[in-house]
Design a protein around this motif. Sequence first.
Motif, mmCIF file in Angstrom:
data_model
loop_
_atom_site.group_PDB
_atom_site.id
_atom_site.type_symbol
_atom_site.label_atom_id
_atom_site.label_comp_id
_atom_site.label_asym_id
_atom_site.label_seq_id
_atom_site.Cartn_x
_atom_site.Cartn_y
_atom_site.Cartn_z
ATOM 1 N N THR A 20 0.818 -1.232 -0.062
ATOM 2 C CA THR A 20 -0.015 0.117 -0.044
ATOM 3 C C THR A 20 1.056 1.393 0.052
ATOM 4 O O THR A 20 0.303 2.267 0.018
ATOM 5 N N ASP A 412 -4.696 1.346 0.758
ATOM 6 C CA ASP A 412 -4.878 0.246 0.172
ATOM 7 C C ASP A 412 -5.678 0.064 -1.068
ATOM 8 O O ASP A 412 -5.405 -0.518 -2.023
ATOM 9 N N ARG A 417 -5.714 -3.159 -3.290
ATOM 10 C CA ARG A 417 -6.109 -4.246 -2.302
ATOM 11 C C ARG A 417 -7.413 -3.902 -1.458
ATOM 12 O O ARG A 417 -7.950 -2.851 -1.509
#
Length: 451
Positions: A20, A412, A417
Amino acid sequence: MTHPSQPSAYPQQPPPEPYTVPFPVQEPYPYGDVGQALPPDAGPMAHAHAKAQEARAEKGAGRDRYLDLLRAVALVRVVVFHLFGWAWLTILFPSMGVMFALAGSLMARSLARPAWSVIRGRLRRLLPPMWAFAALVVPMMFVMGLKPVREEGIWWFLKLGCYILPVGSPPFPWESGSEGGFLEQSWAEQAVGPLWYIRAYLWFVLASPLLLKAFRRLPWATLLAPVGLTAVIGTGLVNVPGATGEALVDFGTFGSCWILGFAHNDGLLRRVPRYISVSSAAIIMAFGLWWASGHLTEEGWNLDEIPLAQAAWSLGFCTILLQYAPSWKELPGRLAGWDSPVTLANNRAVTIYLWHNLLLMATMPIIDQLWNVPWVGDHLGTYIDASYDVLVLILIWPLIGVMIVAVGWVEDVAAKRRPRLWPNGAPKRTGKRAAGPRAPEPAGPPGPHRR
C-alpha cells in the motif's frame, strides 16, 4: 523505502503489487530465472546483480524486516524532530537519506519489469493518499484566505495543480487565519512542508530507469555525481532560483542515497571489503561535519539547512547501515515485540508522513483545554507548561492512529487491495483462538523544520 518475486522475468502480466506504500516492489531477476546464463553483452554490474540475486535466492524470499525497522525508525525520528526541533537528530539518524536509500534499493529490484509499468504503479500508489490530504488542506486554505496571485496569472493555477501531480512546489499562504485561532497562522506552511518529499520521490522514480542504466555502466561516477551537483548548486556557487532550484538541490542532496540503494540491491557493496567501504564512509561523513561546522545557520547543526553536509553525512551513514545490513525474516530477540508497530508504520508510511505535521499542530489546542478543566488549570498549570512538549509527544500517536483509521485505507485502495483499518500484521480473530502468530503482512515509505 519487499515484494514476492516471480519465477521468470515477465512472460505474462505480473500480478497486482501487494503493498500500500509508494515504495518499489521486490521484483524478479532482470535476465530471467536465477542461475540463467547472462547475455554476452552483460556488463560487470549485471554479473554483480546476478550474484546478489542468487544470494537472495539461497536465503529465501520474503520481507527484509531490517529494512522495515529502519523505515519505521526514520518515521518516528521525523515526527520527534518536527516537534522538538533538535538539530542533533539530523546527525544521529538522517531519516530522509535512509528513506531514499531504502526506496532506491527497492526501485532497482522493481525495474526488472518494464520501466513504464513500474513508474505507473508507483504513481498509482503515491498519488491517491496525497489527494486525500489535499482534499482537506486545500479547501481549508481557501476558506482561511488563500487567493490567486494576480501577477502570476495562469501560472498560479498551474502551480495549484501540484496538489494533484507534485512535480513542483504548490502555492500556499505563509500566514492564514487569525491570531488566537484554532491553528497558528503558519499552519499552512507547516502542513504542506512534507510535500517536498513526495515531489523528490516522484522525480527519483521518473529518473530511475536512466539512473539505473548509468549506474550499471559507471557505478562509482553515478553514485558520487549527485554530491558533486550539490557542491555546485547547494552551496551558492551556482544559484538556481525558485522552486526549480529547490527541486534540484533536493535531487542532488539525496540522489546519492537513492543510487546507493541501487548498489545495495545489485550487491556492489558486498564486493567492496568492509574496511574500505566503512573507512571511506567515515571520511565522507567527516567531510560533511567539517563543511557544516563552517556553514552553520540560525538552526545550528541542523543538516537539513546545509545541503552539502546533509548529502555527505547521509551518504556515509547509509553506506554503513547497508554494508552491515542483516537479512531478517523476523525481528530478532526483544525487537520482536515491536513487530506490529513496525508493520503498521510500513503499511501506512505515506499517511503518517503526510499528516503528522498537521496533527502536531492539532495537539496544541487540545492540550490547551486542560486549563479549562476545573482545578487542573489552577493547580497544575505550571506543570502543564513545563511538560507541554512531552504532552504533545504523548498525544500525537493516538491522533496518528485516528488518522490511520480515517484515511489510511486510501493506501490500500491505491494499491488495489481490500481496505484495512489497522494493518499491523496481527492475526485475525475468528470464533476460535488463533493457532499462533502468522508472518507479518507485506509493508512499505515519506514546516518550519523541513524534514
